[in-house]
Design a protein around this motif. Structure first.
Motif, PDB file in Angstrom:
ATOM      1  N   GLY A  25       0.812  -1.208   0.000  1.00 53.12           N
ATOM      2  CA  GLY A  25       0.000   0.000   0.000  1.00 53.12           C
ATOM      3  C   GLY A  25       0.845   1.256   0.000  1.00 53.12           C
ATOM      4  O   GLY A  25       2.028   1.234  -0.336  1.00 53.12           O
ATOM      5  N   THR A  26       0.226   2.343   0.419  1.00 52.24           N
ATOM      6  CA  THR A  26       0.934   3.615   0.435  1.00 52.24           C
ATOM      7  C   THR A  26       2.112   3.588   1.407  1.00 52.24           C
ATOM      8  O   THR A  26       3.067   4.331   1.231  1.00 52.24           O
ATOM      9  N   PHE A  27       2.085   2.702   2.402  1.00 51.56           N
ATOM     10  CA  PHE A  27       3.172   2.619   3.391  1.00 51.56           C
ATOM     11  C   PHE A  27       4.461   2.052   2.821  1.00 51.56           C
ATOM     12  O   PHE A  27       5.530   2.248   3.377  1.00 51.56           O
ATOM     13  N   ASP A  28       4.383   1.305   1.699  1.00 47.11           N
ATOM     14  CA  ASP A  28       5.601   0.789   1.046  1.00 47.11           C
ATOM     15  C   ASP A  28       5.639   1.187  -0.438  1.00 47.11           C
ATOM     16  O   ASP A  28       6.296   0.551  -1.235  1.00 47.11           O
ATOM     17  N   GLN A  29       4.911   2.248  -0.762  1.00 46.71           N
ATOM     18  CA  GLN A  29       4.826   2.757  -2.132  1.00 46.71           C
ATOM     19  C   GLN A  29       4.357   1.679  -3.119  1.00 46.71           C
ATOM     20  O   GLN A  29       4.829   1.612  -4.248  1.00 46.71           O
ATOM     21  N   TRP A  30       3.447   0.813  -2.657  1.00 48.16           N
ATOM     22  CA  TRP A  30       2.860  -0.237  -3.486  1.00 48.16           C
ATOM     23  C   TRP A  30       3.933  -1.163  -4.075  1.00 48.16           C
ATOM     24  O   TRP A  30       3.810  -1.645  -5.195  1.00 48.16           O
ATOM     25  N   SER A  31       4.989  -1.436  -3.296  1.00 45.45           N
ATOM     26  CA  SER A  31       6.096  -2.253  -3.799  1.00 45.45           C
ATOM     27  C   SER A  31       5.950  -3.746  -3.505  1.00 45.45           C
ATOM     28  O   SER A  31       6.864  -4.514  -3.809  1.00 45.45           O
ATOM     29  N   SER A  32       4.842  -4.159  -2.910  1.00 46.18           N
ATOM     30  CA  SER A  32       4.592  -5.583  -2.612  1.00 46.18           C
ATOM     31  C   SER A  32       5.687  -6.186  -1.749  1.00 46.18           C
ATOM     32  O   SER A  32       6.139  -7.303  -1.977  1.00 46.18           O
ATOM     33  N   TRP A  51       2.401   7.874  12.066  1.00 45.09           N
ATOM     34  CA  TRP A  51       1.275   8.229  12.928  1.00 45.09           C
ATOM     35  C   TRP A  51       0.373   9.222  12.207  1.00 45.09           C
ATOM     36  O   TRP A  51       0.836  10.041  11.412  1.00 45.09           O
ATOM     37  N   GLY A  52      -0.917   9.162  12.503  1.00 44.44           N
ATOM     38  CA  GLY A  52      -1.857  10.187  12.070  1.00 44.44           C
ATOM     39  C   GLY A  52      -2.012  10.358  10.576  1.00 44.44           C
ATOM     40  O   GLY A  52      -2.221  11.470  10.110  1.00 44.44           O
ATOM     41  N   GLN A  53      -1.956   9.264   9.835  1.00 39.38           N
ATOM     42  CA  GLN A  53      -2.113   9.364   8.388  1.00 39.38           C
ATOM     43  C   GLN A  53      -3.147   8.371   7.884  1.00 39.38           C
ATOM     44  O   GLN A  53      -3.340   7.302   8.450  1.00 39.38           O
ATOM     45  N   LYS A  54      -3.784   8.745   6.794  1.00 35.13           N
ATOM     46  CA  LYS A  54      -4.689   7.835   6.107  1.00 35.13           C
ATOM     47  C   LYS A  54      -3.854   6.979   5.166  1.00 35.13           C
ATOM     48  O   LYS A  54      -3.031   7.491   4.405  1.00 35.13           O
ATOM     49  N   LEU A  55      -4.050   5.671   5.252  1.00 31.51           N
ATOM     50  CA  LEU A  55      -3.306   4.727   4.424  1.00 31.51           C
ATOM     51  C   LEU A  55      -4.258   3.943   3.541  1.00 31.51           C
ATOM     52  O   LEU A  55      -5.347   3.554   3.977  1.00 31.51           O
ATOM     53  N   ALA A  56      -3.832   3.688   2.325  1.00 34.39           N
ATOM     54  CA  ALA A  56      -4.538   2.781   1.424  1.00 34.39           C
ATOM     55  C   ALA A  56      -3.676   1.523   1.313  1.00 34.39           C
ATOM     56  O   ALA A  56      -2.447   1.599   1.298  1.00 34.39           O
ATOM     57  N   TYR A  57      -4.335   0.380   1.251  1.00 31.90           N
ATOM     58  CA  TYR A  57      -3.584  -0.876   1.155  1.00 31.90           C
ATOM     59  C   TYR A  57      -4.445  -1.944   0.515  1.00 31.90           C
ATOM     60  O   TYR A  57      -5.671  -1.811   0.394  1.00 31.90           O
ATOM     61  N   LYS A  58      -3.795  -3.010   0.106  1.00 31.97           N
ATOM     62  CA  LYS A  58      -4.479  -4.127  -0.533  1.00 31.97           C
ATOM     63  C   LYS A  58      -3.640  -5.379  -0.314  1.00 31.97           C
ATOM     64  O   LYS A  58      -2.434  -5.299  -0.067  1.00 31.97           O
ATOM     65  N   TYR A  59      -4.281  -6.516  -0.419  1.00 35.32           N
ATOM     66  CA  TYR A  59      -3.609  -7.802  -0.273  1.00 35.32           C
ATOM     67  C   TYR A  59      -3.428  -8.438  -1.648  1.00 35.32           C
ATOM     68  O   TYR A  59      -4.262  -8.273  -2.536  1.00 35.32           O
ATOM     69  N   ILE A  60      -2.332  -9.175  -1.790  1.00 32.33           N
ATOM     70  CA  ILE A  60      -2.129 -10.008  -2.982  1.00 32.33           C
ATOM     71  C   ILE A  60      -2.159 -11.443  -2.476  1.00 32.33           C
ATOM     72  O   ILE A  60      -1.257 -11.888  -1.768  1.00 32.33           O
ATOM     73  N   VAL A  61      -3.239 -12.126  -2.795  1.00 31.88           N
ATOM     74  CA  VAL A  61      -3.500 -13.467  -2.276  1.00 31.88           C
ATOM     75  C   VAL A  61      -3.312 -14.463  -3.419  1.00 31.88           C
ATOM     76  O   VAL A  61      -4.078 -14.457  -4.387  1.00 31.88           O
ATOM     77  N   ASP A  62      -2.269 -15.269  -3.304  1.00 39.26           N
ATOM     78  CA  ASP A  62      -1.923 -16.223  -4.361  1.00 39.26           C
ATOM     79  C   ASP A  62      -1.926 -15.544  -5.737  1.00 39.26           C
ATOM     80  O   ASP A  62      -2.464 -16.072  -6.712  1.00 39.26           O
ATOM     81  N   GLY A  63      -1.340 -14.346  -5.792  1.00 34.57           N
ATOM     82  CA  GLY A  63      -1.182 -13.634  -7.053  1.00 34.57           C
ATOM     83  C   GLY A  63      -2.353 -12.752  -7.466  1.00 34.57           C
ATOM     84  O   GLY A  63      -2.266 -12.055  -8.470  1.00 34.57           O
ATOM     85  N   ARG A  64      -3.455 -12.768  -6.715  1.00 36.22           N
ATOM     86  CA  ARG A  64      -4.635 -11.966  -7.061  1.00 36.22           C
ATOM     87  C   ARG A  64      -4.791 -10.804  -6.088  1.00 36.22           C
ATOM     88  O   ARG A  64      -4.726 -11.003  -4.876  1.00 36.22           O
ATOM     89  N   TRP A  65      -5.004  -9.593  -6.621  1.00 34.46           N
ATOM     90  CA  TRP A  65      -5.228  -8.406  -5.797  1.00 34.46           C
ATOM     91  C   TRP A  65      -6.592  -8.511  -5.134  1.00 34.46           C
ATOM     92  O   TRP A  65      -7.598  -8.718  -5.821  1.00 34.46           O
TER      93      TRP A  65
END
Length: 91
Positions: A25-32, A51-65
């Motif tokens: 997500g935004t915490f690792d610049q979408w670098s997986s 601290w104090g930030q809105k984060l966007a994130y997603k999971y990659i589960v067996d290759g699928r977002w």
């Protein structure tokens, strides 16, 4: 940014079925870069986030977002749906 400026956040994919789960997500610049560890009730891992930030994130589960359906979601400026969270303010 020093470690004191970061909050430990645990992220969980609550299923034992997958073989591999990554969170990004935004915490690792979408670098997986964060591979979650399989445990008794699913996959989990800890990331250091500002601290104090809105984060966007997603999971990659067996290759699928994937998003967790039981967590808040938002569309981004590209039309992608991501999980979102607000980290707490620094104590």
């Amino acid at each position: 940014m020093s470690v004191a400026d970061l909050h430990d956040l645990e992220l969980v994919w609550p299923s034992l079925g997958p073989k591999d789960v990554i969170v990004t997500g935004t915490f690792d610049q979408w670098s997986s870069s964060i591979h979650l560890v399989k445990g008794d009730s699913g996959f989990s891992g800890s990331v250091k986030v500002p601290w104090g930030q809105k984060l966007a994130y997603k999971y990659i589960v067996d290759g699928r977002w994937r998003c967790r359906e039981d967590r808040p979601q938002e569309d981004d400026e590209h039309g992608n749906i991501n999980n979102v969270l607000q980290t707490p303010e620094k104590p």
